[in-house]
Motif scaffolding. Structure first.
Motif, PDB file in Angstrom:
ATOM      1  N   ILE A 120       0.854  -1.190   0.000  1.00 21.66           N
ATOM      2  CA  ILE A 120       0.000   0.000   0.000  1.00 21.66           C
ATOM      3  C   ILE A 120       0.893   1.243   0.000  1.00 21.66           C
ATOM      4  O   ILE A 120       0.663   2.196  -0.753  1.00 21.66           O
ATOM      5  N   THR A 178     -17.191   0.328   3.785  1.00 14.41           N
ATOM      6  CA  THR A 178     -17.304   0.913   2.454  1.00 14.41           C
ATOM      7  C   THR A 178     -18.677   0.692   1.835  1.00 14.41           C
ATOM      8  O   THR A 178     -19.397   1.636   1.518  1.00 14.41           O
ATOM      9  N   PHE A 208      -4.454   4.833  -3.714  1.00 12.53           N
ATOM     10  CA  PHE A 208      -3.623   4.105  -2.750  1.00 12.53           C
ATOM     11  C   PHE A 208      -3.192   5.029  -1.617  1.00 12.53           C
ATOM     12  O   PHE A 208      -3.129   4.623  -0.458  1.00 12.53           O
ATOM     13  N   ILE A 211     -11.808  -2.728   2.221  1.00  9.32           N
ATOM     14  CA  ILE A 211     -11.413  -1.994   1.005  1.00  9.32           C
ATOM     15  C   ILE A 211      -9.884  -1.938   0.902  1.00  9.32           C
ATOM     16  O   ILE A 211      -9.321  -1.965  -0.196  1.00  9.32           O
ATOM     17  N   VAL A 212      -9.211  -1.889   2.047  1.00 12.66           N
ATOM     18  CA  VAL A 212      -7.744  -1.894   2.026  1.00 12.66           C
ATOM     19  C   VAL A 212      -7.231  -3.276   1.590  1.00 12.66           C
ATOM     20  O   VAL A 212      -6.271  -3.373   0.824  1.00 12.66           O
ATOM     21  N   TYR A 213      -7.918  -4.344   2.045  1.00 11.15           N
ATOM     22  CA  TYR A 213      -7.590  -5.675   1.526  1.00 11.15           C
ATOM     23  C   TYR A 213      -7.764  -5.705   0.012  1.00 11.15           C
ATOM     24  O   TYR A 213      -6.983  -6.324  -0.712  1.00 11.15           O
ATOM     25  N   LEU A 251      -7.478  -3.157  -2.075  1.00  7.32           N
ATOM     26  CA  LEU A 251      -6.350  -2.432  -2.684  1.00  7.32           C
ATOM     27  C   LEU A 251      -5.119  -3.326  -2.734  1.00  7.32           C
ATOM     28  O   LEU A 251      -4.445  -3.431  -3.758  1.00  7.32           O
ATOM     29  N   PHE A 252      -4.847  -3.966  -1.604  1.00  5.26           N
ATOM     30  CA  PHE A 252      -3.671  -4.831  -1.521  1.00  5.26           C
ATOM     31  C   PHE A 252      -3.786  -5.989  -2.507  1.00  5.26           C
ATOM     32  O   PHE A 252      -2.867  -6.269  -3.283  1.00  5.26           O
ATOM     33  N   PHE A 262      -5.502  -6.204  -5.158  1.00  5.24           N
ATOM     34  CA  PHE A 262      -5.405  -5.727  -6.530  1.00  5.24           C
ATOM     35  C   PHE A 262      -3.949  -5.504  -6.932  1.00  5.24           C
ATOM     36  O   PHE A 262      -3.488  -5.993  -7.958  1.00  5.24           O
ATOM     37  N   ILE A 263      -3.208  -4.789  -6.095  1.00 12.41           N
ATOM     38  CA  ILE A 263      -1.853  -4.430  -6.516  1.00 12.41           C
ATOM     39  C   ILE A 263      -0.915  -5.630  -6.401  1.00 12.41           C
ATOM     40  O   ILE A 263      -0.004  -5.785  -7.208  1.00 12.41           O
ATOM     41  N   PHE A 264      -1.155  -6.508  -5.428  1.00 10.07           N
ATOM     42  CA  PHE A 264      -0.229  -7.627  -5.216  1.00 10.07           C
ATOM     43  C   PHE A 264      -0.597  -8.842  -6.068  1.00 10.07           C
ATOM     44  O   PHE A 264       0.210  -9.305  -6.873  1.00 10.07           O
ATOM     45  N   MET A 324      -1.966  -7.431 -10.043  1.00  4.93           N
ATOM     46  CA  MET A 324      -0.946  -6.771 -10.860  1.00  4.93           C
ATOM     47  C   MET A 324       0.447  -7.389 -10.680  1.00  4.93           C
ATOM     48  O   MET A 324       1.050  -7.875 -11.618  1.00  4.93           O
ATOM     49  N   TYR A 325       0.952  -7.387  -9.450  1.00  8.74           N
ATOM     50  CA  TYR A 325       2.348  -7.767  -9.212  1.00  8.74           C
ATOM     51  C   TYR A 325       2.587  -9.243  -9.538  1.00  8.74           C
ATOM     52  O   TYR A 325       3.529  -9.582 -10.252  1.00  8.74           O
ATOM     53  N   VAL A 350      -6.255 -13.981   3.167  1.00  6.28           N
ATOM     54  CA  VAL A 350      -5.560 -13.102   4.100  1.00  6.28           C
ATOM     55  C   VAL A 350      -6.566 -12.451   5.040  1.00  6.28           C
ATOM     56  O   VAL A 350      -6.322 -12.301   6.238  1.00  6.28           O
ATOM     57  N   MET A 406     -14.611  -7.381  -5.181  1.00  5.13           N
ATOM     58  CA  MET A 406     -14.897  -6.581  -6.365  1.00  5.13           C
ATOM     59  C   MET A 406     -13.603  -6.105  -7.021  1.00  5.13           C
ATOM     60  O   MET A 406     -13.484  -6.054  -8.234  1.00  5.13           O
ATOM     61  N   LEU A 407     -12.612  -5.744  -6.198  1.00  7.26           N
ATOM     62  CA  LEU A 407     -11.369  -5.200  -6.741  1.00  7.26           C
ATOM     63  C   LEU A 407     -10.405  -6.293  -7.197  1.00  7.26           C
ATOM     64  O   LEU A 407      -9.406  -5.995  -7.846  1.00  7.26           O
TER      65      LEU A 407
END
Lengths: 281, 278
Positions: free
Chosen positions: A30, A212, A256, B115-117, B119-120, B122-124, B127-128, B144, B211-212
């Motif tokens: 993050i 959310t 982010f 929502i932070v999960y 984000l994580f 999604f990016i990890f 994407m990653y 997780v 969703m993400l």
């Protein structure tokens, strides 16, 4: 035999440390994805900036911070007294049959998907506010009411546990002094369970500020500093929820970065709650 | 003015009863309304047909399958890691810095917003690790997310096993591993299952994180790498975009029934567990 013992020990150790490394992984990913945009815009401009216009490269999240804080405070003001009363009800007054019904009901309340709450709020709370208080209905008040319901399970269960943990002698001593039941609750039980109740409130606030999907439907999501509780707002969480679907580049980074702010707020709240409960022990 | 203690006792009692009944009323109002609107929508074709016209017509079969797949992936990972962590905490550590670190991390994970999960994840994962929007990304993210639930309930269950069980096993010459597998685990299994079932409940109800990470595809997932949507995401999209209120009610009703069943099973397990350990 000895070897097998050691292997099993290290397997458990590995599992444990992989589990907690998730927290580190989340923190790192993050942060590295959000920090560049904060550095570019400047932390002051990012946090106190009043304008959020990704298409113009303007990233100020102050209206969202205000949104999150007001909606959460509203939820706490409405939800905490009701939650504490319910916990007192369960531990002090509830006839066994009713508490047998009440506990699973609270569990169910905790299990219902947050989108369902949001939907119900949109169907009932929003029109109610529009008709009786005016404004668009989609508002801080609507979000607070929904969140107040959603934090109840957290507040009730933690408060209940801390009341049940009190030594029986407290109650007996109070009754022996001739106190009524309510006097005992007010001047012995609640003060002694205070740290547990404070932890309950903090964790409830953490849940509310992180929610959310329930609020995305009832807040109206306008990026503006509200003038009254009947105005629509956008929170930090809904900002991410709404825009993450199509954001890319610096816009995504800014989401982010919004996540970082949220993450920090939550971690501070959690650490405080953990500190309070530990100190009590 | 001092209020007569008897009067204030009455007032307080009335207020507390009112608060409790109010909460029950609100809960039943929500559930009954959703079931009233949604139950008539649920029939065989609703359960077995794939959504058509963005979900306006047809059923929700692919969302049901999506929910199942994502939840299964989450469990396959969260269960061994969660139970392993719980055993490590309960059987191998003493009160001290290691236990404090593990517990702090687990409790912090429990407090992180979904929502932070998202984000994580999604990016990890998306994407990653380049898994794309997929069953796998969604399931991993949920794994997780439910990890702290599995850890906490399993640890409590393991701790509730009386020490005498361990002592008997040791006195018979059992090693620590044998003691854990043959004496502690079987006695804690119901409590541990309760944690797993609560985890399933969280997976089924989760929206933002899925969703993400799992995408929103309406078609039936064909592999772990296909994008999918879960029932909760499907419901959200139907309701928010006003695609079909009827199908939204139907999906919500099914979700509530599922959560209800999950809770009943979890409670039954806890009751049997506590009865056995008395």
């Amino acid at each position: 035999m000895k070897l097998k013992e050691n292997i099993s020990k290290y397997i458990f150790l590995t599992l444990a440390f992989s589990s907690i490394s998730a927290l580190a992984l989340i923190t790192v990913f993050i942060i590295i994805n959000g920090v560049p945009i904060i550095a570019e815009v400047g932390i002051i401009n990012f946090i106190f900036g009043m304008s959020w216009a990704p298409s113009h490269g303007e990233y100020g999240i102050f209206p969202m911070i205000i949104g999150s804080v007001t909606v959460t405070l509203g939820a706490a003001v409405l939800g905490v007294p009701i939650g504490v009363c319910c916990a007192i009800f369960l531990t002090e007054f509830a006839p066994p049959t009713l508490s047998k019904l009440f506990r699973p009901a609270i569990q169910l309340l905790a299990g219902i998907p947050s989108v369902v709450y949001g939907f119900w709020g949109l169907l009932f709370i929003v029109p109610f506010i529009r008709n009786f208080f005016g404004g668009p209905g989609l508002s801080i008040l609507a979000g607070s009411v929904i969140l107040a319901i959603m934090v109840l399970p957290t507040v009730i269960s933690i408060t209940e546990v801390s009341i049940l943990a009190l030594p029986k002698q407290y109650r007996e001593g109070a009754l022996a002094l001739g106190m009524t039941h309510w006097q005992t609750i007010r001047s012995v039980i609640l003060p002694s369970a205070k740290s547990g109740i404070v932890a309950a409130v903090i964790l409830g606030i953490g849940r509310a500020i992180g929610e959310t999907m329930a609020v995305i439907m009832v807040l109206g999501n306008a990026v503006a500093v509200p003038e009254s509780i009947l105005d629509p707002v956008r929170t930090l969480t809904t900002n991410i929820g709404i825009e993450m679907g199509y954001a890319s580049g610096t816009h995504r980074q800014a989401l982010f970065a919004t996540g970082i702010v949220l993450f920090i707020i939550i971690m501070v709240l959690n650490a405080t709650a953990q500190y309070i409960t530990r100190k009590k022990k | 003015m001092r209020i007569n203690p008897k009067v204030s006792e009455k007032i307080a009692k009335v207020l507390i009863w009112a608060a409790a009944l109010f909460v029950l009323t609100v809960l039943f109002a929500i559930i009954i309304y959703i079931l009233y609107k949604g139950l008539p929508m649920i029939n065989w074709s609703f359960l077995t047909e794939i959504p058509r016209n963005m979900g306006r017509d047809g059923g929700i079969a692919s969302a049901i399958v999506g929910t199942l797949l994502v939840t299964t992936v989450a469990l396959v990972l969260a269960v061994p890691f969660g139970i392993g962590t719980a055993f490590y905490l309960a059987e191998y550590t003493r009160e001290g810095i290691v236990r404090r670190i593990i517990r702090f991390s687990a409790e912090s994970l429990a407090g992180i917003p979904s929502i932070v999960y998202g984000l994580f994840g999604f990016i990890f994962f998306v994407m990653y690790l380049n898994l794309g929007w997929s069953v796998l990304s969604g399931g991993l993210t949920l794994a997780v997310m439910i990890l702290p639930t599995v850890i906490r309930t399993s640890e409590e269950a393991i701790r509730a096993v009386p020490d005498s069980y361990r002592e008997v096993s040791f006195s018979l010459g059992g090693t620590k591993w044998q003691t854990i597998i043959k004496a502690v685990f079987p006695s804690a299994i119901q409590g541990i299952s309760n944690g797993i079932i609560l985890g399933i409940g969280r997976c089924v109800a989760e929206t933002a994180a899925v969703m993400l990470t799992a995408g929103g595809a309406l078609r039936m997932a064909s592999s772990l790498f296909s994008p999918t949507r879960t029932m909760a995401v499907h419901f959200y999209i139907l309701a928010r975009e006003g695609i079909s209120m009827n199908n939204a009610y139907g999906t919500a009703a099914l979700l509530i029934i599922l959560i209800f069943i999950i809770n009943v099973v979890a409670n039954a397990l806890v009751n049997r567990f506590t009865a056995k350990n008395k």
